[in-house]
Design a protein around this motif. Structure first.
Motif, short mmCIF file in Angstrom:
data_model
loop_
_atom_site.label_atom_id
_atom_site.label_comp_id
_atom_site.label_asym_id
_atom_site.label_seq_id
_atom_site.Cartn_x
_atom_site.Cartn_y
_atom_site.Cartn_z
N GLY A 10 0.80 -1.22 0.00
CA GLY A 10 0.00 0.00 0.00
C GLY A 10 0.83 1.26 0.00
N SER A 11 2.15 1.12 0.17
CA SER A 11 3.02 2.30 0.12
C SER A 11 4.08 2.17 -0.96
N THR A 12 4.87 1.10 -0.90
CA THR A 12 5.96 0.88 -1.84
C THR A 12 5.61 -0.17 -2.87
N ILE A 13 4.80 -1.15 -2.46
CA ILE A 13 4.36 -2.24 -3.33
C ILE A 13 2.85 -2.35 -3.26
N ALA A 14 2.29 -3.13 -4.17
CA ALA A 14 0.83 -3.31 -4.18
C ALA A 14 0.37 -4.08 -2.95
N SER A 58 11.84 14.75 -9.73
CA SER A 58 10.98 14.39 -8.60
C SER A 58 10.48 12.95 -8.73
N ALA A 59 10.14 12.54 -9.96
CA ALA A 59 9.69 11.17 -10.18
C ALA A 59 10.84 10.20 -10.01
N LYS A 60 12.01 10.54 -10.53
CA LYS A 60 13.18 9.67 -10.37
C LYS A 60 13.52 9.48 -8.89
N ASN A 61 13.44 10.56 -8.13
CA ASN A 61 13.75 10.46 -6.70
C ASN A 61 12.74 9.59 -5.98
N ASP A 62 11.48 9.71 -6.36
CA ASP A 62 10.44 8.91 -5.72
C ASP A 62 10.62 7.43 -6.04
N ILE A 63 10.93 7.12 -7.29
CA ILE A 63 11.15 5.73 -7.69
C ILE A 63 12.39 5.17 -7.00
N THR A 64 13.44 5.96 -6.91
CA THR A 64 14.64 5.53 -6.20
C THR A 64 14.32 5.22 -4.74
N SER A 65 13.42 5.99 -4.16
CA SER A 65 13.06 5.79 -2.76
C SER A 65 12.33 4.47 -2.54
N LEU A 66 11.65 3.95 -3.58
CA LEU A 66 11.02 2.64 -3.46
C LEU A 66 12.08 1.58 -3.13
N TYR A 67 13.18 1.64 -3.84
CA TYR A 67 14.25 0.67 -3.64
C TYR A 67 14.93 0.86 -2.28
N GLU A 68 14.99 2.08 -1.80
CA GLU A 68 15.52 2.32 -0.46
C GLU A 68 14.64 1.67 0.59
N ASP A 69 13.33 1.76 0.42
CA ASP A 69 12.40 1.11 1.36
C ASP A 69 12.65 -0.39 1.41
N ILE A 70 12.73 -1.00 0.23
CA ILE A 70 12.92 -2.45 0.15
C ILE A 70 14.26 -2.85 0.77
N SER A 71 15.27 -1.98 0.62
CA SER A 71 16.60 -2.26 1.17
C SER A 71 16.57 -2.38 2.69
N LEU A 92 -0.35 4.67 1.52
CA LEU A 92 0.13 4.78 2.89
C LEU A 92 1.55 5.36 2.91
N PRO A 93 1.93 6.03 3.97
CA PRO A 93 3.31 6.53 4.06
C PRO A 93 4.29 5.38 4.26
N SER A 94 5.47 5.53 3.73
CA SER A 94 6.51 4.53 3.94
C SER A 94 6.82 4.42 5.43
N PRO A 95 6.93 3.19 5.96
CA PRO A 95 7.27 3.05 7.38
C PRO A 95 8.70 3.45 7.69
N PHE A 96 9.52 3.64 6.66
CA PHE A 96 10.93 3.98 6.87
C PHE A 96 11.23 5.44 6.63
N THR A 97 10.54 6.06 5.67
CA THR A 97 10.83 7.47 5.35
C THR A 97 9.63 8.38 5.57
#
Length: 317
Positions: free
Chosen positions: A143-147, A224-237, A265-270
């Motif tokens: 609901g935040s980073t993944i479906a 802004s889109a590139k930064n948001d997409i990069t942040s997805l991978y940071e969450d998973i990391s 939902l907001p990322s639980p990490f960022t």
């Protein structure tokens, strides 16, 4: 109130399984499966045997799965019809569902999102089970980073039943080699359930997922889109999960675009609310690399992904 992701016990799908004797579609009643905790081996790099500089990139152990926040499993029954073909890949074929009913009634769209099913190819049952395991592992990111994932469901086919989608949408890669399990053999012992799945061709296996928006567009993206997409991978990391082997623009989708839809939902990490989602975890690996090391390892892959998308957009007439 949003439907918990573990509320559905059985899924009945219309238009998926054909009876070869009658040439009619049989209702397919699929039952929830549960992926064992040890289904996917971890890639653990022992610290004492490494150079001091590399040790800095390693955790003492593989991160534990965050505790589930879901209630006890439910007993709801979902009924839906196979609708629009949305896409396919190495291991699965994705369709939207329509005429969805939950326990015999049309669900409130404010509690149940639009749904899709990812149907495993007949020789990729192990890959889908593996992906189901990773959705469980990343429950806190749904609901935040993944479906949002509403479960993994299966049904054994009879001798006179088949799945037309397998023939209608063949894989580009028709080899029997399962790349995900080859990785697992490198990192540890392949789970016996997975070994059994590699020989099965008489099972329909699906993931029931929240429908997302369109794929990442081809062409240049704003920073802004590139930064948001990069942040997805940071969450998973942060969960010790590496997905560098499958960084592709085809695996980045927009957050749900339809109305009404469940809120992002907001990322639980960022605490960031993403406009994008990462999909496809067939080749994911659980590791003891630090979040910093994992995020750093994605930088070149992400740069290449953005460049590829821009180049393909320029070539698109």
């Amino acid at each position: 109130m949003a439907l918990p992701q573990n509320a559905i016990k059985t899924v009945t799908l219309e238009g998926v399984v054909e009876n070869t004797a009658t040439r009619q579609f049989d209702p397919a009643v699929l039952h929830r499966m549960s992926a064992p905790l040890d289904l996917v081996p971890s890639c653990y790099d022992p610290r004492p045997n490494q150079s001091p500089s590399w040790v800095k990139t390693l955790l003492e152990s593989v991160p534990e799965r965050p505790p589930s926040r879901l209630p006890p499993p439910g007993t709801s029954q979902l009924h839906g019809h196979l609708a629009t073909f949305l896409g396919d890949g190495r291991s699965g074929i994705v369709f939207a569902l329509d005429n969805v009913q939950l326990d015999g009634a049309t669900p409130d769209p404010r509690s149940v999102p639009r749904l899709v099913v990812k149907i495993a190819r007949p020789n990729r049952l192990a890959a889908l089970a593996r992906e189901a395991w990773f959705y469980d592992e990343m429950e806190c990111l749904q609901g935040s980073t993944i479906a949002r994932c509403y479960g993994w469901f299966e049904m054994q086919l009879s001798l006179d039943q088949t799945v037309p989608a397998w023939k209608a949408h063949p894989a580009e890669d028709t080899t029997e080699e399962d790349y995900a399990l080859e990785n697992d053999k490198i990192y540890g012992t392949v789970h016996p359930d997975q070994l059994a799945r590699t020989a099965r061709r008489d099972v329909i296996s699906v993931l029931l997922l929240e429908q997302l928006g369109p794929r990442m567009p081809l062409g240049p993206l704003p920073d802004s889109a590139k930064n948001d997409i990069t942040s997805l991978y940071e969450d998973i990391s942060h969960l010790g999960i590496a997905v560098a082997e499958d960084v592709r623009w085809q695996n980045i989708l927009q957050a749900p675009q339809y109305e009404p839809c469940l809120p992002s939902l907001p990322s639980p990490f960022t605490n960031r609310v993403h406009s994008w989602r990462k999909i496809d975890f067939e080749l994911a690996v659980k590791t003891n690399l630090t979040p910093w090391q994992l995020s750093t390892s994605y930088e070149s892959h992400l740069d290449s992904m953005f460049e590829d998308a821009e180049e393909e957009g320029a070539e698109d007439p």
